[in-house]
Design an enzyme around this catalytic site. Sequence first.
Site, PDB file in Angstrom:
ATOM      1  N   LYS A   1      11.270   2.946   0.490  1.00 20.07           N
ATOM      2  CA  LYS A   1      11.339   4.386   0.252  1.00 20.07           C
ATOM      3  C   LYS A   1      11.636   4.662  -1.219  1.00 20.07           C
ATOM      4  O   LYS A   1      12.598   4.118  -1.781  1.00 20.07           O
ATOM      5  CB  LYS A   1      12.429   5.010   1.126  1.00 20.07           C
ATOM      6  CG  LYS A   1      12.116   5.009   2.623  1.00 20.07           C
ATOM      7  CD  LYS A   1      10.907   5.857   2.932  1.00 20.07           C
ATOM      8  CE  LYS A   1      10.766   6.149   4.405  1.00 20.07           C
ATOM      9  NZ  LYS A   1      11.618   7.218   4.882  1.00 20.07           N
TER      10      LYS A   1
ATOM     11  N   LYS B   1       2.750   4.543   1.208  1.00 16.03           N
ATOM     12  CA  LYS B   1       3.198   5.019   2.523  1.00 16.03           C
ATOM     13  C   LYS B   1       2.836   6.502   2.633  1.00 16.03           C
ATOM     14  O   LYS B   1       3.420   7.337   1.953  1.00 16.03           O
ATOM     15  CB  LYS B   1       4.699   4.832   2.677  1.00 16.03           C
ATOM     16  CG  LYS B   1       5.230   5.228   4.042  1.00 16.03           C
ATOM     17  CD  LYS B   1       6.722   4.986   4.138  1.00 16.03           C
ATOM     18  CE  LYS B   1       7.249   5.402   5.510  1.00 16.03           C
ATOM     19  NZ  LYS B   1       7.112   6.854   5.735  1.00 16.03           N
TER      20      LYS B   1
ATOM     21  N   CYS C   1      33.362  24.041  18.666  1.00 20.01           N
ATOM     22  CA  CYS C   1      33.730  25.191  19.491  1.00 20.01           C
ATOM     23  C   CYS C   1      33.963  24.679  20.909  1.00 20.01           C
ATOM     24  O   CYS C   1      33.150  23.923  21.445  1.00 20.01           O
ATOM     25  CB  CYS C   1      32.594  26.210  19.481  1.00 20.01           C
ATOM     26  SG  CYS C   1      32.726  27.437  20.796  1.00 20.01           S
TER      27      CYS C   1
ATOM     28  N   ASP D   1       2.713  10.197   3.953  1.00 18.75           N
ATOM     29  CA  ASP D   1       3.665  11.054   4.655  1.00 18.75           C
ATOM     30  C   ASP D   1       2.877  11.997   5.560  1.00 18.75           C
ATOM     31  O   ASP D   1       2.618  13.151   5.231  1.00 18.75           O
ATOM     32  CB  ASP D   1       4.502  11.849   3.641  1.00 18.75           C
ATOM     33  CG  ASP D   1       5.726  12.477   4.293  1.00 18.75           C
ATOM     34  OD1 ASP D   1       6.096  12.027   5.383  1.00 18.75           O
ATOM     35  OD2 ASP D   1       6.294  13.414   3.710  1.00 18.75           O
TER      36      ASP D   1
ATOM     37  N   TYR E   1      -5.034   1.837   8.491  1.00 19.69           N
ATOM     38  CA  TYR E   1      -4.388   0.664   7.896  1.00 19.69           C
ATOM     39  C   TYR E   1      -3.866  -0.354   8.909  1.00 19.69           C
ATOM     40  O   TYR E   1      -3.325  -1.392   8.540  1.00 19.69           O
ATOM     41  CB  TYR E   1      -3.221   1.098   7.011  1.00 19.69           C
ATOM     42  CG  TYR E   1      -2.270   2.076   7.687  1.00 19.69           C
ATOM     43  CD1 TYR E   1      -1.498   1.699   8.784  1.00 19.69           C
ATOM     44  CD2 TYR E   1      -2.165   3.380   7.239  1.00 19.69           C
ATOM     45  CE1 TYR E   1      -0.644   2.581   9.399  1.00 19.69           C
ATOM     46  CE2 TYR E   1      -1.297   4.283   7.850  1.00 19.69           C
ATOM     47  CZ  TYR E   1      -0.546   3.882   8.927  1.00 19.69           C
ATOM     48  OH  TYR E   1       0.294   4.772   9.558  1.00 19.69           O
TER      49      TYR E   1
ATOM     50  N   CYS F   1      30.832  32.808  19.251  1.00 17.18           N
ATOM     51  CA  CYS F   1      31.507  33.390  20.419  1.00 17.18           C
ATOM     52  C   CYS F   1      32.973  33.735  20.181  1.00 17.18           C
ATOM     53  O   CYS F   1      33.607  34.360  21.040  1.00 17.18           O
ATOM     54  CB  CYS F   1      31.383  32.456  21.619  1.00 17.18           C
ATOM     55  SG  CYS F   1      32.372  30.948  21.472  1.00 17.18           S
TER      56      CYS F   1
ATOM     57  N   CYS G   1      35.031  30.159  16.521  1.00 18.32           N
ATOM     58  CA  CYS G   1      33.579  29.940  16.551  1.00 18.32           C
ATOM     59  C   CYS G   1      32.848  31.151  15.958  1.00 18.32           C
ATOM     60  O   CYS G   1      33.124  32.291  16.365  1.00 18.32           O
ATOM     61  CB  CYS G   1      33.126  29.708  17.988  1.00 18.32           C
ATOM     62  SG  CYS G   1      31.322  29.611  18.158  1.00 18.32           S
TER      63      CYS G   1
ATOM     64  N   CYS H   1      29.824  29.588  25.241  1.00 16.31           N
ATOM     65  CA  CYS H   1      29.323  29.865  23.893  1.00 16.31           C
ATOM     66  C   CYS H   1      27.803  29.992  23.935  1.00 16.31           C
ATOM     67  O   CYS H   1      27.098  29.061  24.313  1.00 16.31           O
ATOM     68  CB  CYS H   1      29.727  28.753  22.931  1.00 16.31           C
ATOM     69  SG  CYS H   1      29.087  28.998  21.261  1.00 16.31           S
TER      70      CYS H   1
ATOM     71  N   GLU I   1       0.842  -1.193   0.000  1.00 19.19           N
ATOM     72  CA  GLU I   1       0.000   0.000   0.000  1.00 19.19           C
ATOM     73  C   GLU I   1       0.883   1.250   0.000  1.00 19.19           C
ATOM     74  O   GLU I   1       2.063   1.174   0.368  1.00 19.19           O
ATOM     75  CB  GLU I   1      -0.902   0.009   1.235  1.00 19.19           C
ATOM     76  CG  GLU I   1      -0.145   0.053   2.539  1.00 19.19           C
ATOM     77  CD  GLU I   1      -0.965  -0.353   3.753  1.00 19.19           C
ATOM     78  OE1 GLU I   1      -1.055   0.469   4.685  1.00 19.19           O
ATOM     79  OE2 GLU I   1      -1.494  -1.487   3.775  1.00 19.19           O
TER      80      GLU I   1
END
Length: 670
Positions: free
Chosen positions: A314, A115, A426, A117, A226, A411, A408, A431, A113
């Site tokens: 998929k 799928k 970092c 989403d 289902y 920071c 970073c 931070c 069947e």
Amino acid sequence: MSADLKTQIEKLVKELNEHNYRYYVLDAPVISDEEYDRMFRRLKELEEKHHYVLPDSPTQRVGAPPLDKFEKVKHTEPMLSLDNAFSHDEVREFDQRVKRFLKSDKEIEYTVEPKYDGLAMELTYRKGLLIRASTRGDGYEGEDVTTNVKTIKAIPLKIEGVDTVPQEIDIRGEVFIDIDEFEKLNKEREKSDEPLFANPRNAAAGSIRQLDSTITEKRKLHMACYGVGAMKGIEFKSQTDFVSWLKKAHFPVPALLDAVTGPEKVINSIKEIEESRQKFSFETDGAVIKVNDFKLQKELGFKTREPRWAIAYKFPAHQGTTVIEDIIAGVGRTGAITPVAALKPVRIGGVTVSRSTLHNWDEIERKDIRIGDAVVVERAGDVIPHVVTVIKEKRTGKEKKFPPPKTCPVCGSQVVREEGEVAYRCIGLNCEAQVLEKIIHYASRGAMDIEHLGEKNVELLYNQGLIKHFIDLYKLKKEQLLELPRFAEKSAQNLIDSIEKSKKTTLSRFLFALGIIHVGEYAAKQLAKHFEKLDDLYRVEPERIMEIKQMGEKLAASISEFFSEKENLRTLETLKKLGLMISNPDYVAGLRKEKGPLDGLTIVVTGTLSKSRDEIEELIERLGGRAAGSVSKKTSYVLAGADPGSKYEKAKSLGVKILTEDEFNKRVAP
């Protein structure tokens, strides 16, 4: 009230429910909208005048007062996720696994069947009446969204049209929104300057989680049923038998359902669904394959997180071509710096994409990605879009490289890359990006579930200097909140109440909330099963963690390091003093209930064997042993099949005894 009026109300309810079914499920109305509205108004007038309302009356679908929050609901049977297949060969391998487990060469009948989403949902009926609708949540516990789900007119409030109405039944399916309706909704949100939904699934989930059901009702949601969970007073022979019953009982079912025998016919059905997907009104990202016979499903049972009798195939991802307008470095809660491409907006699979992860700088270098490049971007279901390839033929010479950061971007602290790691991190203790992300994660639904503490409120509290660590949440006062913008009496009290409520939590939620590197919800649940109290994890040795199935070396080291750090332990004790109370309903006392031939032994399975790794690891656990994911000095044996790989080599280097499959079988023979 006269019997005649009662009969009149009951007749209107029955007729209106039938018209709802014909309109929303069969797409074959037999009366005009005006005629339906006239009947609906007449019913409402009679109900209000005579105070006689049937539980399945269509007037009960709307008009409930807004909720303050969603209550938690435990599923009678877990709502587990499905394993995935990405190729036809993997579908054939699934078929082989099923036959091997059943010890049969006979061809198996499967159902195939689309799928959907959308958002997984469970509908609970007692004596034929809908009493609850709940989200999947973590598979064991979801949220009660009954009021909102009742606004979906395709869902029966009462089971009718069948010979047998079960005493109790949990019906499962997917709530979704049609693509056209999704696009219309986003256009309306754009006009109102509201944030857009990322995709139809996101829109369906957001609509179901509205505290005001009148908003949900306007979203025109649908559902495809289902699956079945717990049930009493009814039995089904197969998936096709169950879906046939659903149809008779007026439930919406999948747009297609094929029952076919053998893997090649399954693959043909998958191809047919893939070819038809553009014609569907809804978003589908694959096909679901199930063993049709319920007796065989029961015999096959479950793995840790998925049923053995079903798999999701998929479809290949949607792709589009666009341009990278910029690359931005984002900092996560662990300090990992991730490059993200800002794209010229492009429609891919019905969704506008303007951001794409670039994963890490190794990926940027391998694909030679530059700012200004024309690229192919891929999107599959809910997966974050990513760049597949650069179209180098379109380069003009103006494209710019984006080197790894030396400091970073948030920071300015030093950035390091540990040996064997792909991520730059970092190392700044203060931070801002890490602090904010850690607090947001701590408060999130899967963690401490602190309602009313969204990202914007965390930023506000942080910028005002009220919180620098999640410990500070438990020191907040209502008076402090009332001095801030966006906080009034009720909103301030709501947040304080939510923080107070979060003090009572479970060990698995708390472990996930701590944000320990590599510890997701599943690992947290496994730890809670094996350790009764939080204190039992203090200064835990990595080898003890590696004894737990699917806990590898990196994960074990991360957990051990976290619970050996003095500052972390001080933090945990401070939280307890602030009122944190941790229960542990997941703990399983004496996971090995009886002694067996493998009692006390830790065994690592590697290589290709005659049975699947899951089957062998379950046998090890059943016979008293522990199936570990990594080899260490404390490993008793490594069971090695063909092409064993690095675990085999590590066992040899550590002097761990290696068993062949024949030797293992002799050891476990009765």
